[in-house]
Design a protein around this motif. Structure first.
Motif, PDB file in Angstrom:
ATOM      1  N   VAL A 227       0.764  -3.509  -6.453  1.00  0.00           N
ATOM      2  CA  VAL A 227      -0.395  -2.670  -6.146  1.00  0.00           C
ATOM      3  C   VAL A 227      -0.115  -1.245  -6.604  1.00  0.00           C
ATOM      4  O   VAL A 227       0.890  -0.659  -6.220  1.00  0.00           O
ATOM      5  CB  VAL A 227      -0.690  -2.696  -4.623  1.00  0.00           C
ATOM      6  N   PRO A 228      -0.998  -0.692  -7.417  1.00  0.00           N
ATOM      7  CA  PRO A 228      -0.761   0.665  -7.910  1.00  0.00           C
ATOM      8  C   PRO A 228      -0.756   1.684  -6.777  1.00  0.00           C
ATOM      9  O   PRO A 228      -1.440   1.514  -5.764  1.00  0.00           O
ATOM     10  CB  PRO A 228      -1.948   0.918  -8.863  1.00  0.00           C
ATOM     11  N   ALA A 229       0.007   2.743  -6.963  1.00  0.00           N
ATOM     12  CA  ALA A 229       0.054   3.823  -5.975  1.00  0.00           C
ATOM     13  C   ALA A 229      -1.335   4.439  -5.849  1.00  0.00           C
ATOM     14  O   ALA A 229      -2.125   4.420  -6.783  1.00  0.00           O
ATOM     15  CB  ALA A 229       1.071   4.866  -6.395  1.00  0.00           C
ATOM     16  N   ASN A 230      -1.577   4.990  -4.709  1.00  0.00           N
ATOM     17  CA  ASN A 230      -2.889   5.589  -4.429  1.00  0.00           C
ATOM     18  C   ASN A 230      -3.068   6.889  -5.166  1.00  0.00           C
ATOM     19  O   ASN A 230      -2.261   7.695  -5.317  1.00  0.00           O
ATOM     20  CB  ASN A 230      -3.052   5.800  -2.931  1.00  0.00           C
TER      21      ASN A 230
ATOM     22  N   LEU B 154       0.804  -1.218   0.000  1.00  0.00           N
ATOM     23  CA  LEU B 154       0.000   0.000   0.000  1.00  0.00           C
ATOM     24  C   LEU B 154       0.843   1.277   0.000  1.00  0.00           C
ATOM     25  O   LEU B 154       0.307   2.365  -0.154  1.00  0.00           O
ATOM     26  CB  LEU B 154      -0.969  -0.010   1.192  1.00  0.00           C
ATOM     27  N   LYS B 155       2.153   1.129   0.161  1.00  0.00           N
ATOM     28  CA  LYS B 155       3.054   2.284   0.156  1.00  0.00           C
ATOM     29  C   LYS B 155       3.829   2.405  -1.158  1.00  0.00           C
ATOM     30  O   LYS B 155       4.759   3.193  -1.253  1.00  0.00           O
ATOM     31  CB  LYS B 155       4.054   2.179   1.308  1.00  0.00           C
ATOM     32  N   CYS B 156       3.458   1.640  -2.139  1.00  0.00           N
ATOM     33  CA  CYS B 156       4.174   1.677  -3.408  1.00  0.00           C
ATOM     34  C   CYS B 156       4.119   3.061  -4.018  1.00  0.00           C
ATOM     35  O   CYS B 156       3.090   3.738  -3.963  1.00  0.00           O
ATOM     36  CB  CYS B 156       3.557   0.678  -4.392  1.00  0.00           C
ATOM     37  N   GLU B 157       5.227   3.432  -4.609  1.00  0.00           N
ATOM     38  CA  GLU B 157       5.294   4.727  -5.276  1.00  0.00           C
ATOM     39  C   GLU B 157       4.977   4.559  -6.755  1.00  0.00           C
ATOM     40  O   GLU B 157       5.208   3.494  -7.336  1.00  0.00           O
ATOM     41  CB  GLU B 157       6.686   5.327  -5.089  1.00  0.00           C
ATOM     42  N   GLU B 158       4.477   5.610  -7.324  1.00  0.00           N
ATOM     43  CA  GLU B 158       4.165   5.615  -8.750  1.00  0.00           C
ATOM     44  C   GLU B 158       5.398   5.195  -9.548  1.00  0.00           C
ATOM     45  O   GLU B 158       6.498   5.673  -9.293  1.00  0.00           O
ATOM     46  CB  GLU B 158       3.717   7.018  -9.179  1.00  0.00           C
ATOM     47  N   GLY B 159       5.223   4.263 -10.465  1.00  0.00           N
ATOM     48  CA  GLY B 159       6.311   3.815 -11.322  1.00  0.00           C
ATOM     49  C   GLY B 159       7.128   2.674 -10.760  1.00  0.00           C
ATOM     50  O   GLY B 159       8.025   2.170 -11.425  1.00  0.00           O
TER      51      GLY B 159
END
Length: 139
Positions: free
Chosen positions: A136-139, A125-130
């Protein structure tokens, strides 16, 4: 079972209890009702962790709602993880099966494994864009 094997099993079970209790001591320090009270307390500790895991799972599902293939992979992975967790905890608590301490050892294992999965979910849930290494895609 020979005497030395029985002593080994007893000492191993006590060591597992001592290490696990240290990790959960705060919440069950004042449990009432002897072993039955401890069993109940550790079951509540696990259920609290399980509720947190389910909350995070739903957040991940929400982020994947437009990606049916990845959602299916999440479901498959989670089912496999639950099977692993349950099997691992059955194994870890097998030395105490049938004993009054058995349910506590089992619940402590469930909680430990669940907390580890919670950390996995939090990192997703803390993934960064890219970040292509994150499912899991960034929020």
């Amino acid at each position: 079972m020979g005497i030395s094997r029985a002593i080994f099993v007893a000492i191993s079970a006590l060591a597992i209890v001592a290490l696990s209790q240290r990790a959960h001591a705060d919440e069950c320090d004042n449990a009432q009702g002897g072993q039955a009270g401890l069993n109940e307390c550790y079951d509540k500790v696990f259920k609290k962790s399980d509720a947190e895991l389910n909350k995070l799972y739903k957040q991940i599902e929400a982020r994947l709602k437009s990606d049916a293939d990845r959602t299916k992979l999440l479901v498959t992975a989670q089912r496999a993880w639950v099977a692993f967790r349950d099997g691992e905890c059955n194994f870890q608590s097998s030395a105490t099966a049938g004993g009054s301490i058995g349910p506590m050892i089992y619940s402590m294992c469930l909680d430990t494994e669940t907390k580890s999965r919670i950390e996995d979910f939090k990192s997703y849930l803390k993934c960064e864009e890219g970040d292509l290494s994150c499912p899991v895609p960034a929020n």
